[in-house]
Design an enzyme around this catalytic site. Sequence first.
Site, PDB file in Angstrom:
ATOM      1  N   LYS A 184      -9.036   5.955 -19.503  1.00 31.34           N
ATOM      2  CA  LYS A 184      -9.368   6.449 -20.828  1.00 31.34           C
ATOM      3  C   LYS A 184      -8.163   6.302 -21.771  1.00 31.34           C
ATOM      4  O   LYS A 184      -7.745   5.198 -22.009  1.00 31.34           O
ATOM      5  CB  LYS A 184      -9.878   7.887 -20.721  1.00 31.34           C
ATOM      6  CG  LYS A 184     -10.853   8.117 -19.542  1.00 31.34           C
ATOM      7  CD  LYS A 184     -12.168   7.390 -19.675  1.00 31.34           C
ATOM      8  CE  LYS A 184     -13.002   7.357 -18.400  1.00 31.34           C
ATOM      9  NZ  LYS A 184     -13.283   8.651 -17.784  1.00 31.34           N
ATOM     10  N   ASP A 191      -7.745  18.490 -14.299  1.00 27.31           N
ATOM     11  CA  ASP A 191      -8.071  17.147 -14.791  1.00 27.31           C
ATOM     12  C   ASP A 191      -7.712  17.133 -16.277  1.00 27.31           C
ATOM     13  O   ASP A 191      -8.365  17.776 -17.097  1.00 27.31           O
ATOM     14  CB  ASP A 191      -9.574  16.871 -14.576  1.00 27.31           C
ATOM     15  CG  ASP A 191      -9.991  15.469 -15.039  1.00 27.31           C
ATOM     16  OD1 ASP A 191      -9.307  14.896 -15.914  1.00 27.31           O
ATOM     17  OD2 ASP A 191     -11.009  14.961 -14.534  1.00 27.31           O
ATOM     18  N   ARG A 219       0.849  -1.196   0.000  1.00 23.56           N
ATOM     19  CA  ARG A 219       0.000   0.000   0.000  1.00 23.56           C
ATOM     20  C   ARG A 219       0.885   1.247   0.000  1.00 23.56           C
ATOM     21  O   ARG A 219       0.627   2.221  -0.697  1.00 23.56           O
ATOM     22  CB  ARG A 219      -0.951  -0.002   1.216  1.00 23.56           C
ATOM     23  CG  ARG A 219      -1.651   1.340   1.421  1.00 23.56           C
ATOM     24  CD  ARG A 219      -2.901   1.285   2.283  1.00 23.56           C
ATOM     25  NE  ARG A 219      -2.842   0.380   3.396  1.00 23.56           N
ATOM     26  CZ  ARG A 219      -2.135   0.562   4.518  1.00 23.56           C
ATOM     27  NH1 ARG A 219      -1.395   1.643   4.678  1.00 23.56           N
ATOM     28  NH2 ARG A 219      -2.159  -0.341   5.478  1.00 23.56           N
ATOM     29  N   TYR A 225     -16.718  16.611 -14.967  1.00 21.17           N
ATOM     30  CA  TYR A 225     -17.113  15.200 -15.099  1.00 21.17           C
ATOM     31  C   TYR A 225     -18.213  14.865 -14.064  1.00 21.17           C
ATOM     32  O   TYR A 225     -18.098  15.243 -12.887  1.00 21.17           O
ATOM     33  CB  TYR A 225     -15.877  14.326 -14.880  1.00 21.17           C
ATOM     34  CG  TYR A 225     -16.158  12.852 -14.890  1.00 21.17           C
ATOM     35  CD1 TYR A 225     -16.494  12.197 -16.076  1.00 21.17           C
ATOM     36  CD2 TYR A 225     -16.108  12.089 -13.723  1.00 21.17           C
ATOM     37  CE1 TYR A 225     -16.768  10.841 -16.093  1.00 21.17           C
ATOM     38  CE2 TYR A 225     -16.375  10.731 -13.733  1.00 21.17           C
ATOM     39  CZ  TYR A 225     -16.702  10.119 -14.925  1.00 21.17           C
ATOM     40  OH  TYR A 225     -16.974   8.772 -14.936  1.00 21.17           O
TER      41      TYR A 225
HETATM   42  C1  LIG Z   1     -13.771   9.032 -16.463  1.00 18.96           C
HETATM   43  C2  LIG Z   1     -13.364  10.335 -15.938  1.00 18.96           C
HETATM   44  C3  LIG Z   1     -13.091  10.511 -14.574  1.00 18.96           C
HETATM   45  C4  LIG Z   1     -13.270   9.389 -13.566  1.00 18.96           C
HETATM   46  O1  LIG Z   1     -12.346   8.360 -13.770  1.00 18.96           O
HETATM   47  P1  LIG Z   1     -12.623   6.813 -13.429  1.00 18.96           P
HETATM   48  O2  LIG Z   1     -11.374   6.150 -13.885  1.00 18.96           O
HETATM   49  O3  LIG Z   1     -13.848   6.405 -14.201  1.00 18.96           O
HETATM   50  O4  LIG Z   1     -12.853   6.721 -11.973  1.00 18.96           O
HETATM   51  C5  LIG Z   1     -12.663  11.755 -14.151  1.00 18.96           C
HETATM   52  N1  LIG Z   1     -12.522  12.789 -15.013  1.00 18.96           N
HETATM   53  C6  LIG Z   1     -12.794  12.658 -16.333  1.00 18.96           C
HETATM   54  C7  LIG Z   1     -12.615  13.830 -17.227  1.00 18.96           C
HETATM   55  C8  LIG Z   1     -13.222  11.429 -16.841  1.00 18.96           C
HETATM   56  O5  LIG Z   1     -13.487  11.313 -18.141  1.00 18.96           O
END
Ligand SMILES: *Cc1c(COP(=O)(O)O)cnc(C)c1O
Length: 379
Positions: free
Chosen positions: A195, A170, A46, A98
């Site tokens: 993604k 982000d 961890r 998001y």
């Molecule tokens: C998908 C997404 C998230 C969340 O991520 P997860 O891996 O699904 O928890 C956060 N910000 C953006 C812009 C996203 O597309």
Amino acid sequence: MRRKTQLIHGGITGDEQTGAVSVPIYQVSTYKQDGVGKHKGYEYSRTGNPTRHALEELIKDLEGGYAGFAFGSGMAAITSILMMYKSGDHLIITDDVYGGTYRLLSGVLSRFNLDVTFVDTSDVDNIEEAIRPNTKAVYVETPTNPLLKITDLEAVARLTKEKGFTFIVDNTFSTPYWQNPIEKGADIVLHSATKYLGGHSDVVAGLVVVNSQSLAEELHYVQNSAGAVLGPQDSWLLMRGIKTLGIRMEEIESNTHAFVSFLKEHPEVTSIYYPGLKEHTGHDIHALQARGAGGMISFDVGSDENAEKLLKNLKYFTLAESLGAVESLISVPAKMTHASIPSDRRAELGITEGLVRVSIGLEDVEDLKEDFVQALKGE
Ligand SMILES: *Cc1c(COP(=O)(O)O)cnc(C)c1O
């Protein structure tokens, strides 16, 4: 080192001991100590794991920051970042953030009295107006989801530096291949690595890069305390995905430009949101702070019925949440990713029933165009 080379040779590559050219999967929870506290840098997974560490070094290099961190999902990464704040602190956040981030802030962290204001950060004046005596950070997405709104990173950085706020970005939609917010003055950059970074719809993960030792210490404290870490197998899968990020993003870029040109000529498509379009609001700012426009397009097909037709008849666009994979994906934000946002607020943001969002993949773009035409003609 140039960008494509860095994807292959950045971070920690291979294994000194055996000469293996890919980082081994250290599927291990604990490490032998030669005496109490005497270890080779790892004591419990961890706290730190060699495979995860190699990934954390890689993302640190790709974003040009001080330290990298890997979490079990994008949301775990965001939660961990937000756990650096305390009850009574105030954060200013992009309004079409998001959906999951909105839910986390409004439904979960609100219980702990973390105070937030959602504003359209594409206009820096809105951020300035939202400042309160207890403001601690500004959190932006650019481009946003699903309207691809653009926030001027350098302008926000000037404001946050002047006020002593932390600037969080982000960067999921652009990836470190196209955009590096730390270079523009951000303090913390995060990714849903689920993604584009993973890129193959086979791993859920989150990555964070911070630009200072103090933020690195604070975030590691949370990562180790809250424990939302990424496992070694998924860390390895992500490193495998990242090696081809450059060629995937280049190919997706040219496919997306071609698909947008096609949409512009299509009679049923009314508005197209894509930062690569000259007429897109924020295009000039995006072009200054990012090297590519990405593979996300939103557009209006005029009605709920047309959106339904697409979902029913498309063969090569998979109906799914998520984005950034080798396969093209389609979603209807009002019913899917943004369903957790109340409908009156959705309308305010311009997320109509006929708004369709696509994530362009690596198929032959001619097949994608033909597919779209046949789907709209169908029943
Ligand atoms: C998908 C997404 C998230 C969340 O991520 P997860 O891996 O699904 O928890 C956060 N910000 C953006 C812009 C996203 O597309």
